[in-house]
Design a protein around this motif. Structure first.
Motif, PDB file in Angstrom:
ATOM      1  N   TYR A   1      -6.533  -9.321  16.329  1.00 41.33           N
ATOM      2  CA  TYR A   1      -5.321 -10.033  15.926  1.00 41.33           C
ATOM      3  C   TYR A   1      -4.702  -9.353  14.710  1.00 41.33           C
ATOM      4  CZ  TYR A   1      -7.991 -13.404  18.619  1.00 41.33           C
ATOM      5  OH  TYR A   1      -8.730 -14.001  19.597  1.00 41.33           O
ATOM      6  N   VAL A   2      -3.408  -9.528  14.572  1.00 40.66           N
ATOM      7  CA  VAL A   2      -2.725  -9.018  13.380  1.00 40.66           C
ATOM      8  C   VAL A   2      -1.826 -10.120  12.832  1.00 40.66           C
ATOM      9  CG1 VAL A   2      -0.885  -7.949  14.747  1.00 40.66           C
ATOM     10  CG2 VAL A   2      -1.266  -7.196  12.412  1.00 40.66           C
ATOM     11  N   ILE A   3      -1.959 -10.368  11.526  1.00 42.28           N
ATOM     12  CA  ILE A   3      -1.098 -11.322  10.833  1.00 42.28           C
ATOM     13  C   ILE A   3      -0.031 -10.510  10.114  1.00 42.28           C
ATOM     14  CG2 ILE A   3      -0.972 -13.182   9.138  1.00 42.28           C
ATOM     15  CD1 ILE A   3      -2.721 -13.733  11.635  1.00 42.28           C
ATOM     16  N   ILE A   4       1.217 -10.814  10.381  1.00 45.65           N
ATOM     17  CA  ILE A   4       2.327 -10.056   9.806  1.00 45.65           C
ATOM     18  C   ILE A   4       3.194 -11.007   8.988  1.00 45.65           C
ATOM     19  CG2 ILE A   4       4.340  -8.621  10.309  1.00 45.65           C
ATOM     20  CD1 ILE A   4       2.951  -7.953  13.009  1.00 45.65           C
ATOM     21  N   ALA A   5       3.503 -10.590   7.767  1.00 42.31           N
ATOM     22  CA  ALA A   5       4.383 -11.372   6.904  1.00 42.31           C
ATOM     23  C   ALA A   5       5.597 -10.526   6.544  1.00 42.31           C
ATOM     24  CB  ALA A   5       3.646 -11.795   5.642  1.00 42.31           C
ATOM     25  N   LEU A   6       6.779 -11.046   6.821  1.00 44.47           N
ATOM     26  CA  LEU A   6       8.017 -10.367   6.463  1.00 44.47           C
ATOM     27  C   LEU A   6       8.611 -11.091   5.267  1.00 44.47           C
ATOM     28  CD1 LEU A   6       7.956 -10.613   9.921  1.00 44.47           C
ATOM     29  CD2 LEU A   6       9.570  -8.778   9.481  1.00 44.47           C
ATOM     30  N   LYS A   7       8.616 -10.410   4.125  1.00 40.88           N
ATOM     31  CA  LYS A   7       9.033 -11.033   2.873  1.00 40.88           C
ATOM     32  C   LYS A   7       9.993 -10.110   2.150  1.00 40.88           C
ATOM     33  CE  LYS A   7       6.968 -13.643  -0.931  1.00 40.88           C
ATOM     34  NZ  LYS A   7       5.689 -14.110  -1.524  1.00 40.88           N
ATOM     35  N   GLY A   8      11.203 -10.603   1.903  1.00 42.31           N
ATOM     36  CA  GLY A   8      12.204  -9.746   1.307  1.00 42.31           C
ATOM     37  C   GLY A   8      12.528  -8.600   2.245  1.00 42.31           C
ATOM     38  N   ASN A   9      12.433  -7.392   1.738  1.00 47.95           N
ATOM     39  CA  ASN A   9      12.684  -6.213   2.573  1.00 47.95           C
ATOM     40  C   ASN A   9      11.396  -5.498   2.961  1.00 47.95           C
ATOM     41  OD1 ASN A   9      15.544  -6.410   2.590  1.00 47.95           O
ATOM     42  ND2 ASN A   9      15.578  -5.640   0.487  1.00 47.95           N
ATOM     43  N   LYS A  10      10.273  -6.173   2.791  1.00 51.14           N
ATOM     44  CA  LYS A  10       8.995  -5.523   3.056  1.00 51.14           C
ATOM     45  C   LYS A  10       8.210  -6.244   4.158  1.00 51.14           C
ATOM     46  CE  LYS A  10       8.338  -3.454  -1.524  1.00 51.14           C
ATOM     47  NZ  LYS A  10       7.418  -3.305  -2.680  1.00 51.14           N
ATOM     48  N   ILE A  11       7.369  -5.474   4.847  1.00 49.37           N
ATOM     49  CA  ILE A  11       6.502  -6.023   5.886  1.00 49.37           C
ATOM     50  C   ILE A  11       5.049  -5.830   5.457  1.00 49.37           C
ATOM     51  CG2 ILE A  11       5.716  -5.793   8.275  1.00 49.37           C
ATOM     52  CD1 ILE A  11       8.487  -4.933   9.045  1.00 49.37           C
ATOM     53  N   TYR A  12       4.292  -6.910   5.458  1.00 45.40           N
ATOM     54  CA  TYR A  12       2.873  -6.852   5.132  1.00 45.40           C
ATOM     55  C   TYR A  12       2.084  -7.242   6.377  1.00 45.40           C
ATOM     56  CZ  TYR A  12       4.950  -7.348   0.466  1.00 45.40           C
ATOM     57  OH  TYR A  12       5.721  -7.193  -0.656  1.00 45.40           O
ATOM     58  N   TYR A  13       0.942  -6.590   6.583  1.00 49.50           N
ATOM     59  CA  TYR A  13       0.129  -7.006   7.728  1.00 49.50           C
ATOM     60  C   TYR A  13      -1.345  -6.767   7.469  1.00 49.50           C
ATOM     61  CZ  TYR A  13      -0.257  -2.098   9.308  1.00 49.50           C
ATOM     62  OH  TYR A  13      -0.513  -0.760   9.412  1.00 49.50           O
ATOM     63  N   LYS A  14      -2.168  -7.543   8.141  1.00 49.23           N
ATOM     64  CA  LYS A  14      -3.621  -7.396   8.050  1.00 49.23           C
ATOM     65  C   LYS A  14      -4.219  -7.610   9.438  1.00 49.23           C
ATOM     66  CE  LYS A  14      -7.683  -8.604   5.345  1.00 49.23           C
ATOM     67  NZ  LYS A  14      -8.227  -9.355   4.178  1.00 49.23           N
TER      68      LYS A  14
END
Length: 369
Positions: free
Chosen positions: A289-302
């Motif tokens: 699985y991948v958790i993706i967070a889109l915050k502001g102009n950036k993409i974070y994932y784990k």
């Protein structure tokens, strides 16, 4: 899973394709039906039953090629740029349809696998209403050994708002005997806007873990209502129906309310950013699985392994509580499937977002056509 068709490169290649696709059913239809019941009830030799269903599915490949070629000839006369795709229904989807509690939201599901008319499917996407009706009429007049019946979801849309025309071909029905006599192939005819609506639902299903397409009666009713109302506006724009200004304003108000509740448009923007982001390389991840967070102009994932699902769910809960972030919980198999099934423009949700903004933010709909 639809496959984009390419022009045939000579008769030899075409003949080889035909021969490769000639997989003959190794079991009787009764054996196939019993295998389906075994899977539905979850008893007996499940492994053997799945093997029989897989072979039955494979046996649809040849009649699917025949019907695709029939439909293609008619489509090319009306629009040379018509998108023509074909697919065999995925095994997990067949199993899910067998085990579903209901198919219509009312009566208990008792469908036999041998009565599933869409195991082999062909889809034609044309430009507009006129081309759709011309293609349907052309197919009506076609002289063929394959019997067809029509399910008109233009005149009678599904409760979800789905619109299109489906033609079910019973292959070689007029022949006295044929190895593929009685195999059903479903042909879906859609306009570009109808297809945009349908593929956006599939994006939401995969990214949100919904079942809006496959099992709407047990899905999130707010999402179902959101897409149903969007379908009304699209049908009006294409002149399949005619909404009064009062009806448009009522639908507009409800759509805005649903969007506020679901954060639907922002999520669609997030999905689009996810699929278009070149820095997000998940190609080397084999599963999990991948958790993706889109915050502001950036993409974070784990990334989490299959055994770490509980940790993935906990991480997703944290992201959901962050009001400044849009979070996605994605199974890697689903992400790869989506990227393969809908390359390039089909993943782009911007066109659907544009339609929402047109229907809810302008005075266009307050005017008579």
């Amino acid at each position: 899973m639809p496959l984009l068709e390419l022009p045939d490169e000579g008769n030899n290649m075409a003949n080889a394709q035909y021969e490769k696709g000639k997989i003959v059913l190794e079991h009787s239809k009764n054996q196939v039906k019993k295998a389906g019941e075994c899977i539905r009830k979850g008893n007996g030799d499940i492994e053997k039953a799945i093997e029989i269903i897989q072979q039955y599915r494979a046996a649809h490949l040849y009649p699917l090629m025949i019907i695709k070629n029939l439909v293609s000839k008619h489509a090319q006369k009306i629009n040379k740029n018509a998108l023509i795709a074909r697919r065999l229904k995925r095994l997990p989807t067949i199993i899910d349809k067998l085990r579903r509690k209901t198919l219509d939201g009312v009566t208990p599901n008792s469908i036999a696998v041998t009565r599933m008319s869409d195991i082999g499917g062909c889809r034609v996407i044309v430009e507009n209403r006129l081309q759709l009706l011309l293609l349907d009429s052309s197919l009506d007049k076609s002289r063929t050994t394959h019997k067809s019946k029509v399910k008109d979801y233009i005149k009678h849309p599904k409760p979800t708002g789905y619109r299109g025309i489906h033609r079910i071909y019973s292959c070689y029905d007029k022949d006295e005997a044929h190895q593929w006599k009685g195999f059903d192939i479903e042909v879906q005819l859609r306009t570009k806007l109808q297809h945009l609506w349908a593929t956006t639902i599939e994006v939401v299903d995969l990214c949100e873990g919904r079942t809006l397409k496959t099992n709407p009666f047990e899905s999130n009713h707010s999402w179902v209502d959101f897409f149903r109302l969007m379908s009304e506006f699209i049908a009006d724009e294409e002149e399949f129906i005619s909404l009064t200004p009062q009806e448009k304003n009522k639908i507009k108000t409800r759509l805005i309310s649903l969007n506020d509740k679901l954060n639907a448009i922002e999520k669609l923007r997030s999905f689009n950013r996810l699929f278009s982001d070149k820095d997000l390389d998940l190609s080397k991840i084999k599963g999990g699985y991948v958790i993706i967070a889109l915050k502001g102009n950036k993409i974070y994932y784990k990334v989490y392994t299959t055994l770490q699902k509980h940790l993935a769910i906990e991480a997703y809960s944290v992201v959901e509580k962050d009001e400044d972030a849009n979070g996605l919980f994605v199974e890697m198999d689903d992400l790869r499937k989506l990227s393969y099934a809908y390359p390039n423009y089909l993943i782009d949700t911007r066109f659907f977002i544009d339609k929402y903004e047109l229907y809810t933010s302008t005075k266009y709909w307050e005017k008579h056509r």
